[in-house]
Structures are given as structure tokens and as C-alpha cells.
Design a protein around this motif. Structure first.
Motif, PDB file in Angstrom:
ATOM      1  N   UNK A  50       0.537  -1.331   0.451  1.00 45.44           N
ATOM      2  CA  UNK A  50      -0.198   0.157   0.230  1.00 45.44           C
ATOM      3  C   UNK A  50       0.623   1.291  -0.259  1.00 45.44           C
ATOM      4  N   UNK A  51       2.051   1.688   1.022  1.00 44.59           N
ATOM      5  CA  UNK A  51       2.683   2.324   0.786  1.00 44.59           C
ATOM      6  C   UNK A  51       3.467   2.473   0.250  1.00 44.59           C
ATOM      7  N   UNK A  52       4.321   1.482  -0.657  1.00 42.85           N
ATOM      8  CA  UNK A  52       5.648   1.384  -0.989  1.00 42.85           C
ATOM      9  C   UNK A  52       5.541   0.293  -1.543  1.00 42.85           C
ATOM     10  N   UNK A  53       5.960   0.307  -3.226  1.00 40.34           N
ATOM     11  CA  UNK A  53       6.148  -0.889  -4.037  1.00 40.34           C
ATOM     12  C   UNK A  53       7.244  -0.958  -4.885  1.00 40.34           C
ATOM     13  N   UNK A  54       7.710  -2.204  -5.339  1.00 45.33           N
ATOM     14  CA  UNK A  54       9.217  -2.242  -6.009  1.00 45.33           C
ATOM     15  C   UNK A  54       9.238  -3.122  -7.360  1.00 45.33           C
ATOM     16  N   UNK A  55       9.367  -2.191  -8.026  1.00 45.49           N
ATOM     17  CA  UNK A  55       9.512  -3.502  -9.455  1.00 45.49           C
ATOM     18  C   UNK A  55      10.750  -3.309  -9.930  1.00 45.49           C
ATOM     19  N   UNK A  56      11.319  -4.763  -9.865  1.00 44.69           N
ATOM     20  CA  UNK A  56      12.692  -5.357 -10.655  1.00 44.69           C
ATOM     21  C   UNK A  56      12.819  -5.517 -12.435  1.00 44.69           C
TER      22      UNK A  56
ATOM     23  N   UNK B 197       2.608   9.529  -9.432  1.00 40.19           N
ATOM     24  CA  UNK B 197       3.803   9.041  -9.364  1.00 40.19           C
ATOM     25  C   UNK B 197       5.147   9.249  -9.137  1.00 40.19           C
ATOM     26  N   UNK B 198       5.609   8.525  -7.692  1.00 36.77           N
ATOM     27  CA  UNK B 198       7.014   9.377  -6.579  1.00 36.77           C
ATOM     28  C   UNK B 198       7.661   8.246  -7.056  1.00 36.77           C
ATOM     29  N   UNK B 199       9.405   8.173  -7.978  1.00 36.40           N
ATOM     30  CA  UNK B 199      10.496   7.391  -7.689  1.00 36.40           C
ATOM     31  C   UNK B 199      11.366   7.431  -6.442  1.00 36.40           C
ATOM     32  N   UNK B 200      10.918   6.017  -5.329  1.00 36.10           N
ATOM     33  CA  UNK B 200      11.365   7.035  -4.236  1.00 36.10           C
ATOM     34  C   UNK B 200      13.128   6.623  -3.848  1.00 36.10           C
ATOM     35  N   UNK B 201      13.222   5.221  -4.347  1.00 34.06           N
ATOM     36  CA  UNK B 201      14.352   4.874  -5.209  1.00 34.06           C
ATOM     37  C   UNK B 201      14.962   4.320  -5.971  1.00 34.06           C
ATOM     38  N   UNK B 202      15.637   3.459  -6.127  1.00 36.33           N
ATOM     39  CA  UNK B 202      16.219   2.784  -7.289  1.00 36.33           C
ATOM     40  C   UNK B 202      17.920   2.718  -7.363  1.00 36.33           C
ATOM     41  N   UNK B 203      18.217   1.003  -8.226  1.00 36.66           N
ATOM     42  CA  UNK B 203      18.671   0.484  -7.699  1.00 36.66           C
ATOM     43  C   UNK B 203      20.120  -0.376  -8.156  1.00 36.66           C
ATOM     44  N   UNK B 204      20.764   0.018  -8.490  1.00 35.41           N
ATOM     45  CA  UNK B 204      21.309  -1.212 -10.236  1.00 35.41           C
ATOM     46  C   UNK B 204      22.518  -2.389  -9.192  1.00 35.41           C
ATOM     47  N   UNK B 205      21.515  -3.664  -9.671  1.00 32.43           N
ATOM     48  CA  UNK B 205      23.119  -4.381  -9.276  1.00 32.43           C
ATOM     49  C   UNK B 205      22.932  -5.397 -10.191  1.00 32.43           C
ATOM     50  N   UNK B 206      24.067  -6.471  -9.886  1.00 31.88           N
ATOM     51  CA  UNK B 206      23.901  -7.915 -10.851  1.00 31.88           C
ATOM     52  C   UNK B 206      22.784  -7.110 -12.496  1.00 31.88           C
ATOM     53  N   UNK B 207      22.913  -6.327 -12.680  1.00 36.40           N
ATOM     54  CA  UNK B 207      22.053  -6.494 -14.286  1.00 36.40           C
ATOM     55  C   UNK B 207      21.060  -6.117 -13.953  1.00 36.40           C
ATOM     56  N   UNK B 208      19.980  -5.807 -12.474  1.00 42.13           N
ATOM     57  CA  UNK B 208      18.832  -5.312 -12.315  1.00 42.13           C
ATOM     58  C   UNK B 208      18.378  -4.251 -11.890  1.00 42.13           C
ATOM     59  N   UNK B 209      17.778  -3.848 -12.594  1.00 38.04           N
ATOM     60  CA  UNK B 209      17.321  -2.377 -12.200  1.00 38.04           C
ATOM     61  C   UNK B 209      16.335  -2.347 -11.013  1.00 38.04           C
ATOM     62  N   UNK B 210      16.930  -1.769 -10.015  1.00 42.81           N
ATOM     63  CA  UNK B 210      14.740  -1.821  -9.105  1.00 42.81           C
ATOM     64  C   UNK B 210      14.508  -0.149  -8.686  1.00 42.81           C
ATOM     65  N   UNK B 211      13.361  -0.120  -8.877  1.00 46.06           N
ATOM     66  CA  UNK B 211      12.329   0.575  -8.578  1.00 46.06           C
ATOM     67  C   UNK B 211      11.699   0.946  -7.733  1.00 46.06           C
ATOM     68  N   UNK B 212      11.372   1.645  -6.291  1.00 51.04           N
ATOM     69  CA  UNK B 212      11.098   1.979  -5.573  1.00 51.04           C
ATOM     70  C   UNK B 212      10.041   2.287  -5.942  1.00 51.04           C
ATOM     71  N   UNK B 213       8.272   2.643  -5.957  1.00 49.92           N
ATOM     72  CA  UNK B 213       7.931   3.732  -5.682  1.00 49.92           C
ATOM     73  C   UNK B 213       7.073   4.025  -4.283  1.00 49.92           C
ATOM     74  N   UNK B 214       5.933   5.189  -4.362  1.00 53.66           N
ATOM     75  CA  UNK B 214       5.340   5.649  -3.971  1.00 53.66           C
ATOM     76  C   UNK B 214       4.002   6.439  -4.977  1.00 53.66           C
ATOM     77  N   UNK B 215       2.985   6.627  -4.225  1.00 53.68           N
ATOM     78  CA  UNK B 215       1.379   7.417  -4.755  1.00 53.68           C
ATOM     79  C   UNK B 215       1.427   8.734  -3.637  1.00 53.68           C
ATOM     80  N   UNK B 216       0.761   9.563  -3.912  1.00 52.77           N
ATOM     81  CA  UNK B 216       0.647  10.886  -3.312  1.00 52.77           C
ATOM     82  C   UNK B 216      -1.036  10.122  -3.431  1.00 52.77           C
ATOM     83  N   UNK B 217      -1.675  10.863  -2.390  1.00 52.61           N
ATOM     84  CA  UNK B 217      -3.160  10.603  -2.233  1.00 52.61           C
ATOM     85  C   UNK B 217      -3.416  11.418  -3.406  1.00 52.61           C
ATOM     86  N   UNK B 218      -4.429  10.655  -3.849  1.00 49.94           N
ATOM     87  CA  UNK B 218      -5.191  11.656  -5.118  1.00 49.94           C
ATOM     88  C   UNK B 218      -5.888  12.742  -5.241  1.00 49.94           C
ATOM     89  N   UNK B 219      -5.532  14.061  -5.912  1.00 46.91           N
ATOM     90  CA  UNK B 219      -6.684  15.271  -5.935  1.00 46.91           C
ATOM     91  C   UNK B 219      -8.344  14.429  -5.630  1.00 46.91           C
TER      92      UNK B 219
END
Ligand SMILES: [Zn+2]
Length: 156
Positions: A45-51, A134-156
Motif C-alpha cells: 500500500x505505501x511503497x512498491x518495487x519492481x525489478x 507517482x514518485x520514484x523514491x529510490x532506484x538501485x542497480x545490482x547484478x544486471x537488475x534495475x530496481x525501482x521503488x515508488x510511492x503514490x501521493x493521495x489522489x486529488x
């Protein structure tokens, strides 16, 4: 002729806003950087990640452009719609590698406007303005994999 459509039950309760943002992130990563949709995701709900397996890390500029593009799509208030088609037909149009081996014969295709389409049985918003910013809160690259961590602000 009426046909009963049997879908696989989903193995986890997904947060519709976060999960819909995942669709947009996947679709945008494919369009912008030519990678595949993420097969390793963690949606909460608060923070998600995709590799994403990629040959090189994304630069700060690319990450910013990714975020801007997704917010631009969200702001278009695209409608989410559903279509059912046999797996034999869907495999010609979509990458079905991510589906479980016991996936049903009839697949549900999720369309977000005309921006992104993929087979999915999860829960989604009805239109993209429900997602919020949509906000990317962090990104990390390791062993050929780009991880993107994101959050969402409340909709208006
Ligand atoms: Zn989905």
C-alpha cells in the motif's frame, strides 16, 4: 452463445492504485527502455518495487523522465477496460511468460486507455486519476537488475 468465463483466483490482495501504477511503470519501461515487464514485483500500500533486468543502470535524467512520463499518462485520466480472449489468441499479442502454468484458457486483458495492455486478473482503478502522483523514491542497480521503488501521493 454465452460462455462461462473461468479465471484463476489471484494469490494476493493487491492495492488497486499501486497495482495500476505497476501496469503504467511496466508499460513505460518497455516503451522507453526496451526491457520486459517486471517479473519480480512487490506491491504494498505505501511503497512498491519492481525489478527489471537491464544491461546498464538508468541515469538520474532517465529516472526523472520515467517519472514525468508516468505522471503525464496518469493526468490524462485514461479509463481502464477489460477484454476476454483465449490464451491461444493472447499469446500472439502479449508476453505470457509471466502467467502461471495453470493459467485459465480464457484470459482477461487489461487496457489502460490505449497506452498499455496486458493480461491480468488483479484489481485495478477505474481511471488513472485515481492513482495520484507517482514518485520514484529510490532506484538501485545490482547484478544486471534495475530496481525501482515508488510511492503514490493521495489522489486529488
Ligand atoms: Zn493488473
Amino acid at each position: 452463445m454465452e460462455q462461462e468465463i473461468v479465471l484463476n483466483s489471484h494469490n494476493k490482495q493487491e492495492e488497486p492504485r499501486m497495482h495500476s501504477a505497476e501496469h503504467l511503470l511496466n508499460g513505460t519501461m518497455v516503451k522507453m527502455f526496451g526491457c520486459k515487464r517486471s517479473r519480480n514485483t512487490h506491491i504494498e500500500r505505501k511503497k512498491s518495487k519492481c525489478d527489471y533486468p537491464m544491461p546498464a543502470p538508468l541515469t538520474q535524467e532517465q529516472l526523472q523522465e520515467l517519472e514525468n512520463t508516468i505522471n503525464n499518462v496518469i493526468s490524462k485520466n485514461l479509463q481502464v477496460s477489460y477484454e476476454y480472449m483465449p490464451a491461444s489468441e493472447a499469446e500472439k499479442l502479449y508476453d505470457l511468460d509471466k502467467l502461471p502454468d495453470d493459467a485459465s484458457e480464457m484470459l482477461r486483458i487489461v487496457h489502460i486507455g490505449d497506452y498499455d495492455s496486458c493480461p491480468c486478473v488483479g484489481a485495478h482503478v477505474e481511471s488513472t486519476n485515481e492513482i495520484g502522483e507517482f514518485r520514484i523514491s529510490s532506484a538501485r542497480y545490482q547484478d544486471g537488475v534495475q530496481r525501482i521503488v515508488y510511492r503514490l501521493s493521495a489522489p486529488e
